[in-house]
Design an enzyme around this catalytic site. Sequence first.
Site, mmCIF file in Angstrom:
data_model
loop_
_atom_site.group_PDB
_atom_site.id
_atom_site.type_symbol
_atom_site.label_atom_id
_atom_site.label_comp_id
_atom_site.label_asym_id
_atom_site.label_seq_id
_atom_site.Cartn_x
_atom_site.Cartn_y
_atom_site.Cartn_z
ATOM 1 N N GLN A 1 32.401 67.217 1.815
ATOM 2 C CA GLN A 1 32.612 67.429 2.932
ATOM 3 C C GLN A 1 33.442 66.266 3.462
ATOM 4 O O GLN A 1 33.978 66.404 4.669
ATOM 5 C CB GLN A 1 31.289 67.090 4.063
ATOM 6 C CG GLN A 1 30.074 68.556 3.756
ATOM 7 C CD GLN A 1 28.940 67.894 4.434
ATOM 8 O OE1 GLN A 1 28.523 68.330 5.398
ATOM 9 N NE2 GLN A 1 28.101 67.473 3.126
ATOM 10 N N ASN A 2 33.911 65.375 2.535
ATOM 11 C CA ASN A 2 34.498 64.160 2.982
ATOM 12 C C ASN A 2 36.095 64.568 3.214
ATOM 13 O O ASN A 2 36.545 65.371 2.452
ATOM 14 C CB ASN A 2 34.330 63.057 1.848
ATOM 15 C CG ASN A 2 32.903 62.610 2.023
ATOM 16 O OD1 ASN A 2 32.122 62.960 2.753
ATOM 17 N ND2 ASN A 2 32.697 62.166 0.876
ATOM 18 N N HIS B 1 36.170 70.451 4.670
ATOM 19 C CA HIS B 1 36.150 69.848 5.831
ATOM 20 C C HIS B 1 37.662 69.476 5.842
ATOM 21 O O HIS B 1 38.158 68.658 7.101
ATOM 22 C CB HIS B 1 35.230 68.941 6.343
ATOM 23 C CG HIS B 1 33.630 69.480 6.806
ATOM 24 N ND1 HIS B 1 32.581 68.944 6.811
ATOM 25 C CD2 HIS B 1 33.470 70.767 6.807
ATOM 26 C CE1 HIS B 1 31.760 69.470 7.063
ATOM 27 N NE2 HIS B 1 32.133 70.905 7.035
ATOM 28 N N THR C 1 24.450 63.162 1.886
ATOM 29 C CA THR C 1 24.886 63.802 2.898
ATOM 30 C C THR C 1 23.460 64.097 3.863
ATOM 31 O O THR C 1 22.376 64.392 3.196
ATOM 32 C CB THR C 1 25.421 65.416 2.713
ATOM 33 O OG1 THR C 1 25.571 65.980 3.986
ATOM 34 C CG2 THR C 1 24.894 66.176 1.864
ATOM 35 N N ARG D 1 41.771 55.943 10.713
ATOM 36 C CA ARG D 1 41.064 56.542 9.543
ATOM 37 C C ARG D 1 41.833 56.861 8.302
ATOM 38 O O ARG D 1 41.664 56.166 7.132
ATOM 39 C CB ARG D 1 40.182 57.744 9.876
ATOM 40 C CG ARG D 1 38.963 57.152 10.831
ATOM 41 C CD ARG D 1 38.259 58.212 11.069
ATOM 42 N NE ARG D 1 37.345 59.083 9.890
ATOM 43 C CZ ARG D 1 37.139 60.256 10.034
ATOM 44 N NH1 ARG D 1 37.208 60.920 11.170
ATOM 45 N NH2 ARG D 1 36.631 60.675 8.952
#
Length: 235
Positions: A91-92, A109, A176, A59
């Site tokens: 959150q990415n 996150h 989201t 990723r």
Amino acid sequence: MNGPNRIVILTGAGISAESGIDTFRSAGGLWEQHRIEDVATPEGFARDPDLVLGFYDMRRAALATVTPNPAHEALARLERAFSGELLLVTQNVDDLHERGGSAQVLHMHGELNSALCTCCETRSPWRATLIDRPPCPVCRAPGLRPDVVWFGEMPYQMGRIYRALETCDLFVSIGTSGAVYPAAGFVQEARSSGARTLELNLEPSEGSRLFHETRLGPASQLVPSWVEEVLQTGI
Ligand code: BJW
């Protein structure tokens, strides 16, 4: 300005979808190709570290091949032009907000381009692979893991986020699914503090009914038009 003085914006995988990054829960998304409990829990990492390190290396490499889209760029415009206080919480784990021009981004996150040492707990900027067990730049131990928040772990900077939610006038959730806590609970926190709440998403999320207003469509269209609205009318 008549509009809100304090805005909290929460973004999720949907804002990066049009840049070519897979979301988690859509058809063909990351969780269809990988079991969550294998790649996004501390237990999965303990069981099969190579699988997890390889998943995040893949990723991180893919991230270098994509670019921000008009939604990321519009939020950067808002940050530059808005006269009140703005907290952008994502959150990415990608860096598309930063590459789109946002200077202040809270990654609750964690980040793909960061490594966390399991020995000395230092977080270090990281662009290379982790599967080959490189030494920690600080303590030299070969104990680096992706600096991301897995299920069962505490997201970053929750105190700062809750303080901003308590005092914001407007809470906006973008792209989201509302399936993961604590982020899924932010709308209720903001509402109970008296904020107006707005959702911008491709489809109704799990928490859509909790918002005062939901606008449906692709982030690359909805976000720039909402930003123009705020900058022109103050809402
Ligand atoms: C578009 C679009 C376009 C598509 N335009 N939109 C039971 C009840 C309540 C809670 C729990 C429970 N059991 C366990 C828990 C806690 C647990 C949890 O929430 N579990 C759920 C499964 C219920 N949470 C945790 O463990 C968290 N920690 C925690 O709670 O600590 C204790 C605590 C206590 C008190 C306060 C604070 C903390 C940690 C959660 C960690 C999540 N980690 C991941 C992986 C990160 C690393 C990585 O990237 O690999 O985070 S999982 C994954 O989900 C990732 C994401 O950030 C997160 C959210 O996903 P997101 O962004 O919403 O993506 P999708 O795919 O779900 O949705 C995309 C949306 O975009 C869709 O709606 C599309 O329609 C839309 N879209 N294209 C606009 N073009």
